[in-house]
Design an enzyme around this catalytic site. Sequence first.
Site, PDB file in Angstrom:
ATOM      1  N   GLY A  85       0.820  -1.219   0.000  1.00  0.00           N
ATOM      2  CA  GLY A  85       0.000   0.000   0.000  1.00  0.00           C
ATOM      3  C   GLY A  85       0.848   1.260   0.000  1.00  0.00           C
ATOM      4  N   GLY A  87       2.593   3.770   1.455  1.00  0.00           N
ATOM      5  CA  GLY A  87       3.127   4.037   2.788  1.00  0.00           C
ATOM      6  C   GLY A  87       3.713   5.432   2.917  1.00  0.00           C
ATOM      7  N   ARG A  88       3.886   6.077   1.794  1.00  0.00           N
ATOM      8  CA  ARG A  88       4.417   7.456   1.849  1.00  0.00           C
ATOM      9  C   ARG A  88       3.886   8.270   0.676  1.00  0.00           C
ATOM     10  NH1 ARG A  88      10.484   7.514  -0.498  1.00  0.00           N
ATOM     11  NH2 ARG A  88      10.382   5.648  -1.776  1.00  0.00           N
ATOM     12  N   LYS A 108       4.276  12.081  -3.237  1.00  0.00           N
ATOM     13  CA  LYS A 108       5.107  10.991  -2.716  1.00  0.00           C
ATOM     14  C   LYS A 108       6.113  11.615  -1.746  1.00  0.00           C
ATOM     15  CE  LYS A 108       8.060   7.298  -4.540  1.00  0.00           C
ATOM     16  NZ  LYS A 108       8.501   6.662  -5.797  1.00  0.00           N
ATOM     17  N   GLY A 121       7.375   7.623   5.982  1.00  0.00           N
ATOM     18  CA  GLY A 121       6.452   8.298   5.067  1.00  0.00           C
ATOM     19  C   GLY A 121       7.088   9.408   4.253  1.00  0.00           C
ATOM     20  N   ARG A 178      -1.896  -1.066  -9.846  1.00  0.00           N
ATOM     21  CA  ARG A 178      -0.771  -1.963 -10.099  1.00  0.00           C
ATOM     22  C   ARG A 178      -1.268  -3.404 -10.145  1.00  0.00           C
ATOM     23  NH1 ARG A 178       2.868   1.290  -6.750  1.00  0.00           N
ATOM     24  NH2 ARG A 178       1.680   3.208  -6.555  1.00  0.00           N
ATOM     25  N   ASP A 250       4.119  -4.809  -7.464  1.00  0.00           N
ATOM     26  CA  ASP A 250       3.533  -3.551  -6.980  1.00  0.00           C
ATOM     27  C   ASP A 250       4.104  -2.354  -7.727  1.00  0.00           C
ATOM     28  OD1 ASP A 250       5.821  -4.540  -5.369  1.00  0.00           O
ATOM     29  OD2 ASP A 250       5.764  -2.532  -4.514  1.00  0.00           O
TER      30      ASP A 250
HETATM   31  P1  AMP Z   1       8.909   1.113  -3.310  1.00  0.00           P
HETATM   32  O1  AMP Z   1      10.143   0.324  -3.089  1.00  0.00           O
HETATM   33  O2  AMP Z   1       9.112   2.594  -3.308  1.00  0.00           O
HETATM   34  O3  AMP Z   1       8.102   0.630  -4.470  1.00  0.00           O
HETATM   35  O4  AMP Z   1       8.022   0.871  -2.003  1.00  0.00           O
HETATM   36  C1  AMP Z   1       7.610  -0.403  -1.569  1.00  0.00           C
HETATM   37  C2  AMP Z   1       6.675  -0.247  -0.387  1.00  0.00           C
HETATM   38  O5  AMP Z   1       7.344   0.351   0.717  1.00  0.00           O
HETATM   39  C3  AMP Z   1       5.454   0.603  -0.647  1.00  0.00           C
HETATM   40  O6  AMP Z   1       4.388   0.068   0.077  1.00  0.00           O
HETATM   41  C4  AMP Z   1       5.865   1.953  -0.106  1.00  0.00           C
HETATM   42  O7  AMP Z   1       4.769   2.750   0.236  1.00  0.00           O
HETATM   43  C5  AMP Z   1       6.661   1.543   1.125  1.00  0.00           C
HETATM   44  N1  AMP Z   1       7.645   2.566   1.500  1.00  0.00           N
HETATM   45  C6  AMP Z   1       8.801   2.858   0.867  1.00  0.00           C
HETATM   46  N2  AMP Z   1       9.456   3.853   1.484  1.00  0.00           N
HETATM   47  C7  AMP Z   1       8.709   4.215   2.545  1.00  0.00           C
HETATM   48  C8  AMP Z   1       8.841   5.195   3.590  1.00  0.00           C
HETATM   49  N3  AMP Z   1       9.892   5.999   3.653  1.00  0.00           N
HETATM   50  N4  AMP Z   1       7.856   5.265   4.501  1.00  0.00           N
HETATM   51  C9  AMP Z   1       6.793   4.463   4.454  1.00  0.00           C
HETATM   52  N5  AMP Z   1       6.603   3.525   3.504  1.00  0.00           N
HETATM   53  C10 AMP Z   1       7.538   3.397   2.557  1.00  0.00           C
HETATM   54 MG    MG Z   2       6.527   1.127  -5.451  1.00  0.00          MG
END
Ligand code: AMP
Ligand code: MG
Length: 492
Positions: A85, A87-88, A108, A121, A178, A250
């Site tokens: 989901g 997350g940020r 983002k 986040g 996605r 994702d």
């Molecule tokens: P990504 O690698 O950017 O595709 O992120 C994979 C997952 O990790 C997704 O659910 C993002 O929302 C979560 N995520 C990545 N970085 C952060 C962060 N700094 N804080 C919270 N969630 C994160």
């Molecule tokens: Mg991602």
Amino acid sequence: MQLTNSYAALPERFYQRVRPTPVREPRLLLFNRGLADELGFDPALVEQPERLAAYLGGNETLPGSEPLATAYAGHQFGGFSPQLGDGRAHLLGELTGRDDVPRELQLKGSGRTAFSRGGDGRCALGPAVREFVMAEAMHALGVRTTRSLAVVTTGESVRRETPLPGAVVTRVARSHLRVGTFQYFAVRGDTAGLKALSDYAIERLYPALRERPEGPERYLGLLEAVIAAQVELVTDWMRVGFIHGVMNTDNTTISGETIDFGPCAMMSAYDPATVFSSIDRGGRYAYGNQPGIIAWNMARLAETLLPLIDEDEQRALKRAQACISTVPHLLDDAWQTMMVGKLGLPNADADEDRALLAALLKQLHEGRLDYTITFDRLTESLAAGARAENEDEDELEGIDRGWIERWRRRLATHDVTDEAARAAMRTRNPVVIPRNHHVEAILTITAETLDPSYAEGFLEVLRTPYERRPGTEKFTDAPADGDEHYVTFCGT
Ligand code: AMP
Ligand code: MG
């Protein structure tokens, strides 16, 4: 200017309604005026950087916006996570621009949500600028991609290995759906959710499918449409030498747009095994593996759709498998056609053309020749007058004369003149790409100075990647080591 919120009309279990967390000192660093114009941004607002920073840093809510964080799951490096989901990230809603196509705005780095798990986040400035530059560069290269509207610095620091300046990036997409969004409902056995999601995807992205009777044909059609979009996308990545780096389900869109420019990089020296990401130890997402991985990801999408394809599981499986079994062939045909197209040849039907291509790639690989430069030089070798100039050389930039002669015979066999071949090649072989060493230098100096002009100057060149203009040559050089030692890190 009023945002609409089609995602917010879906059932509540699809998302969390949550507002971005305000930042201390929002300041507009980068803003994409061209895109703002396409989106129908209020011209008065475009002239007010403070207001833009307040909106796009998450401190104020854009008119009409109902911010939310979407739920999704996903296979990460082959292992399944049932809950990821946003997350940020915060989906702000859609704007319908000049072309009448609704596009989603998403922040983002805009704060924690119910999906943040251990994360803060937030997003550091470097990765935000990388996202901005890479997405716009890919768009200019003619590759389907999310776009970037803005980077706002936050005046706060984010804690990574060291404290770094924080930023919020505004991403614009046809859709942020996605493969992992479908997996989220499938793994929960939530067939009603899956159907609502599929109907929404069809309505937003593939409306022609609504002509089909509701039922298996429509949902198989959705699968086929996503496959077609992803085949086109990955073939374009291969064309320009793009390595996504994290092709998790994702990060694989239903719209076929490139998404998430975290550890992505461009290949310099041609080698299918090229991997730059520090987290990709097994080389799962190497340049040459990308077609195979997208086929795998499409099989994961097909699995989620089974309950909509047929109530009888065996029958559904059979139909989905028939569809999925075509994907490797679609990818191979698209790749061959694209690659011989880079040589100015009309199609890849002839064995001789395929053999010619294979012989070239062998030389590129063995000689560690730069992918972009080689195709650029081959293109320009067909310019009027250029042929006579290099006639006596026994090689052209590392490609042996025998191969060059063979290539020219194939062009002649297809009745393609030098001029026609060059013109066609010029639309497929970029002069300039966002080379890793230049991207890194831009990120570093931007983070140090908070001066947007470096990134803007780079982007100006990248916006016309198939042309040599004043300034272009500043960014066309290959790295000395062919990027053999280049490593990217996940932006998180
Ligand atoms: P990504 O690698 O950017 O595709 O992120 C994979 C997952 O990790 C997704 O659910 C993002 O929302 C979560 N995520 C990545 N970085 C952060 C962060 N700094 N804080 C919270 N969630 C994160
Ligand atoms: Mg991602």
